[in-house]
Design a protein around this motif. Structure first.
Motif, PDB file in Angstrom:
ATOM      1  N   THR A 104       0.805  -1.223   0.000  1.00 26.95           N
ATOM      2  CA  THR A 104       0.000   0.000   0.000  1.00 26.95           C
ATOM      3  C   THR A 104       0.836   1.270   0.000  1.00 26.95           C
ATOM      4  O   THR A 104       0.338   2.322  -0.409  1.00 26.95           O
ATOM      5  N   ALA A 117      -1.529  -7.690 -11.786  1.00 25.03           N
ATOM      6  CA  ALA A 117      -2.594  -7.291 -12.703  1.00 25.03           C
ATOM      7  C   ALA A 117      -2.267  -7.729 -14.132  1.00 25.03           C
ATOM      8  O   ALA A 117      -3.121  -8.283 -14.836  1.00 25.03           O
ATOM      9  N   TYR A 173      -6.165  -7.708  -2.121  1.00 25.37           N
ATOM     10  CA  TYR A 173      -7.429  -7.225  -2.688  1.00 25.37           C
ATOM     11  C   TYR A 173      -7.638  -5.748  -2.357  1.00 25.37           C
ATOM     12  O   TYR A 173      -8.011  -4.955  -3.233  1.00 25.37           O
ATOM     13  N   CYS A 174      -7.398  -5.378  -1.106  1.00 26.55           N
ATOM     14  CA  CYS A 174      -7.526  -3.956  -0.727  1.00 26.55           C
ATOM     15  C   CYS A 174      -6.603  -3.095  -1.573  1.00 26.55           C
ATOM     16  O   CYS A 174      -7.008  -2.050  -2.096  1.00 26.55           O
ATOM     17  N   LEU A 176      -5.170  -3.738  -4.527  1.00 26.69           N
ATOM     18  CA  LEU A 176      -5.522  -3.730  -5.951  1.00 26.69           C
ATOM     19  C   LEU A 176      -6.725  -2.847  -6.241  1.00 26.69           C
ATOM     20  O   LEU A 176      -6.835  -2.267  -7.327  1.00 26.69           O
ATOM     21  N   THR A 177      -7.648  -2.748  -5.292  1.00 28.52           N
ATOM     22  CA  THR A 177      -8.847  -1.935  -5.509  1.00 28.52           C
ATOM     23  C   THR A 177      -8.668  -0.502  -5.019  1.00 28.52           C
ATOM     24  O   THR A 177      -9.607   0.294  -5.076  1.00 28.52           O
ATOM     25  N   GLY A 178      -7.468  -0.179  -4.517  1.00 27.25           N
ATOM     26  CA  GLY A 178      -7.199   1.183  -4.064  1.00 27.25           C
ATOM     27  C   GLY A 178      -7.771   1.495  -2.696  1.00 27.25           C
ATOM     28  O   GLY A 178      -7.788   2.659  -2.283  1.00 27.25           O
ATOM     29  N   ALA A 179      -8.231   0.481  -1.982  1.00 27.77           N
ATOM     30  CA  ALA A 179      -8.774   0.703  -0.638  1.00 27.77           C
ATOM     31  C   ALA A 179      -7.667   0.611   0.397  1.00 27.77           C
ATOM     32  O   ALA A 179      -6.664  -0.074   0.191  1.00 27.77           O
TER      33      ALA A 179
END
Length: 199
Positions: A104, A117, A173-174, A176-179
């Protein structure tokens, strides 16, 4: 006539120059990926940023994916090593927390996410990523869990691979989704997956 004084042997610095150029290429690829994304990253741009000839890059790497993999491998060894020795529950939790920071906040973590990706629709990238980075790291992560289990530090409820996937998957997952990774997620995952529930 006096004999000519022997000249000192010249130290060849080719290897040093090569290593400096190699590092310049790795840093350039890393920086350009963060600035422009994987799709806009080209060998030409890397060569310009690194100050080396494009032919030099192609002599050492067949593609930008292999350049990024070298960057990822070197940076992760320095900034996200898999703990060695006798792991404790806390050191394993610390590794998962470090992984969350890596994907992150660290530019090298962005390289990992970009390659993950790209691997979804490019079999060549997927193969290289697994062979050169994910596979060797997974071997060390399995050893980490096995050593911790043998020492009685942890009691995983799943097999080694499923445990690693369940610990790191939500973090990936967080990222990759920008969260952002929710506060307490790592602690909850480690507590639920690595320690037996109290009766």
């Amino acid at each position: 006539m006096s004999a000519a004084k022997p000249q000192p042997r010249r130290v060849h610095s080719g290897n040093r120059r090569d290593d400096a150029a190699r590092l310049a290429v790795l840093h350039a690829a890393d920086d350009l990926l963060v600035e422009h994304g994987f799709g806009a990253l080209t060998v030409e741009a890397i060569a310009r940023r690194a100050g080396v000839a494009k032919q030099t890059i192609y002599r050492w790497w067949p593609s930008k994916v292999e350049i990024l993999l070298d960057t990822l491998i070197e940076d992760s060894e320095k900034r996200l090593p898999v703990p060695a020795g006798s792991p404790t529950a806390d050191s394993i939790r610390g590794y998962v927390r470090g992984f969350a920071r890596f994907v992150t906040r660290d530019p090298a973590g962005k390289v990992l996410l970009a390659l993950l990706a790209e691997a979804q629709h490019d079999p060549g990238t997927a193969k290289s990523l697994h062979e050169r980075f994910l596979g060797p790291r997974r071997v060390r992560e399995r050893e980490l869990l096995a050593t911790g289990t043998e020492a009685g530090e942890i009691a995983p409820k799943l097999g080694p691979d499923a445990t690693i996937d369940a610990l790191l998957g939500p973090v990936v997952y967080c990222a990759l989704t920008g969260a952002s990774v929710p506060r307490g997620l790592v602690d909850t995952l480690c507590e639920d997956l690595l320690r037996p529930r109290a009766d």
